[in-house]
Enzyme design. Structure first.
Site, short mmCIF file in Angstrom:
data_model
loop_
_atom_site.label_atom_id
_atom_site.label_comp_id
_atom_site.label_asym_id
_atom_site.label_seq_id
_atom_site.Cartn_x
_atom_site.Cartn_y
_atom_site.Cartn_z
N GLU A 87 -3.01 -5.58 0.00
CA GLU A 87 -1.84 -6.02 -0.77
C GLU A 87 -0.59 -6.05 0.12
OE1 GLU A 87 -1.34 -3.97 -4.52
OE2 GLU A 87 0.81 -4.42 -4.53
N LYS A 283 -0.56 3.75 -10.15
CA LYS A 283 -1.21 2.72 -9.33
C LYS A 283 -0.46 2.58 -8.00
CE LYS A 283 -2.21 -1.65 -7.87
NZ LYS A 283 -1.53 -2.41 -6.82
N ASP A 299 -13.73 8.75 0.34
CA ASP A 299 -14.21 8.08 -0.86
C ASP A 299 -13.04 7.88 -1.85
OD1 ASP A 299 -15.33 7.39 -3.29
OD2 ASP A 299 -17.00 8.80 -3.13
N HIS A 396 8.52 -8.23 -2.36
CA HIS A 396 7.12 -8.56 -2.57
C HIS A 396 6.86 -10.03 -2.25
CE1 HIS A 396 3.88 -6.32 -4.45
NE2 HIS A 396 3.35 -7.50 -4.72
C1 MEV Z 1 2.33 -2.72 -7.14
O1 MEV Z 1 1.10 -2.73 -6.45
C2 MEV Z 1 2.73 -1.30 -7.46
C3 MEV Z 1 3.98 -1.15 -8.32
O2 MEV Z 1 3.84 -1.89 -9.52
C4 MEV Z 1 4.14 0.31 -8.62
C5 MEV Z 1 5.22 0.64 -9.64
O3 MEV Z 1 5.55 -0.19 -10.48
O4 MEV Z 1 5.71 1.79 -9.59
C6 MEV Z 1 5.19 -1.68 -7.62
#
Ligand code: MEV
Length: 440
Positions: A87, A283, A299, A396
């Site tokens: 990513e 995430k 892992d 991003h």
């Molecule tokens: C993107 O891979 C992860 C985010 O969405 C985490 C977050 O919102 O804290 C930017």
């Protein structure tokens, strides 16, 4: 399914024949596909053999970017952290957060515990109190009869820490569990734990069959399964950063440090209140954690499933990180369960994983726990910093733009024109295509 899409004996085919069968039956351009898959084979046959050994039915390799995030100051030591992730923005974000905290004291970590867990699930239909009464004797036997397996680990300072009997009769009649706790030193320890558990199962079975303490109708036990638990809440590391609020500095969009801190702490609170936000928040943490886990041959599925269970430990899924402002001090920290290893398994076998461990200065498992947790915290910091200031899309999409340009086979000149053009514009697939069309 059409007959040519099924096959028996696939695993026995030579690798080239496997590819040939797949290319012929699943693609419209078989020759091209074959060449493409073969082009990703390792140039050195011995290295390829090592990679093939990790899995089955391998036909090629799947390349992933191997990046590094420099300037991580963790417990007074600087690291260049290896990260495997597909990513865009993740490595850039980790690097930026690491640099930010480097000049503010860096990351501090504390290993809270390193216990691994395993379970033998079994059914037995006798009186629960009787079983509980004889369990101390059974426990001694479990330890004694698994000595062959534990002797080496004990020499390294680890082994079995404790064994307990759990009664699940209320949920399922006759159901019990032997829950065992282990110290597996610098290895993740899956093989060690599972071998011990299977030995416990056999010992228990023999004991029940032969015991003169049990009546004839109590001499039957059903060992359902013996397996480690990936939930290791007591294999836990805490990583934190902190500084005076006014040392945070000013942020994009004219945000001063006080407002930034307030928005940041609220953002973390939201991830404690709302599972929808908590999932995305966590995430982001695992963007960093998984990338280092992969790079070091650990892992990441085990690590993540454990983390998500831990995030729900009070019955509601919440943030793994915490933030506060107290007496003018901004503090941001994470408690992360991490059952990882720096010896054994893929860590020692994968040529690049070995290099990652070397790059990190050959840490032991505890030190790697600290590095991984700090990377997760850095990632979380960078994400929240973007979210509460400029928004996530700006950075991003800039990274994404380069991917789109590569995909559209833009030349260097076209790319540099596009980067300028999209500097203050929203990046989209269609927008980039239109722009390239207009200059081509
Ligand atoms: C993107 O891979 C992860 C985010 O969405 C985490 C977050 O919102 O804290 C930017």
């Amino acid at each position: 399914m059409t007959p040519e899409k099924t096959i028996s004996g696939f695993s026995k085919l030579r690798k080239r024949d496997k590819i040939k069968w797949i290319a012929k039956n699943f693609f419209t351009d078989p020759e091209h596909v074959m060449n493409e898959l073969i082009s990703y084979w390792h140039g050195d046959a011995a290295q390829q053999k090592i990679l093939d050994g990790f899995s089955e039915n391998t036909i090629s390799n799947f390349p992933m970017p191997y990046g590094v995030a420099p300037n991580f100051l963790i417990d007074g030591k600087t690291y260049v952290v290896p990260m495997v992730i597909e990513e865009s923005s993740v490595v850039a974000a980790a690097s930026a957060a690491a640099k930010f905290w480097m000049s503010r004291g860096g990351f501090k970590t504390e290993i809270l515990d390193t216990q691994k867990v395993g379970q033998v699930h079994f059914k037995w239909s006798g009186n629960p109190e009787k079983l509980k009464g004889i369990f101390p004797q059974i426990k001694e036997l479990l330890i004694l009869e698994s000595k062959d397996i534990t002797v080496n680990m004990e020499q390294r300072g680890g082994g079995i820490l404790d064994i307990e009997l759990l009664d699940f009769n209320e949920e399922e009649k006759g159901l019990y569990q032997i829950r065992a706790y282990f110290d597996t030193c610098d290895s993740m320890g899956a093989n060690f734990v599972n071998s011990c558990l299977e030995s416990f199962g056999a010992t228990l079975r023999n004991y029940v069959i032969k015991s003169d303490k049990l009546a004839e109708d109590e001499k039957d036990v059903l060992i359902v399964m013996s397996i480690l638990s990936n939930y290791t809440p007591d294999c836990l590391v805490r990583a934190s950063v902190s500084c005076k609020v006014d040392e945070l500095g000013d942020f994009a969009g004219g945000l001063n440090s006080e407002t930034f801190a307030e928005k940041f702490v609220t953002a973390v609170k939201i991830a404690h209140i709302d599972p929808y936000r908590a999932t995305t928040h966590n995430k982001g943490i695992y963007n960093g954690v998984d990338a280092v886990a992969l790079a070091t041959g650990n892992d990441f599925r085990a690590i993540e499933s454990c983390g998500h269970t831990y995030a729900s430990r009070d019955g509601k899924y919440r943030s793994l990180s915490y933030a506060q402002v107290e007496n003018g001090i901004f503090k941001f920290w994470i408690d992360l369960p991490l059952a990882i290893g720096t010896v054994g398994g893929l860590t020692t076998l994968h040529p690049i994983a070995k290099r990652s461990i070397e790059l990190l200065g050959n840490p032991d498992a505890k030190e790697l726990m600290s590095i991984i947790a700090s990377t997760g915290l850095a990632q979380n910091f960078a994400a929240i910093r973007s979210l509460v200031t400029t928004g996530i899309q700006k950075g991003h999409m800039k990274m994404h733009l380069q991917n789109i340009l590569n995909q559209m086979k833009a030349t260097e000149e076209e790319s540099s024109k596009a980067l300028k053009y999209f500097d203050d514009r929203v990046v989209s697939f269609a927008g980039v295509r239109n722009f390239l069309d207009s200059i081509r």
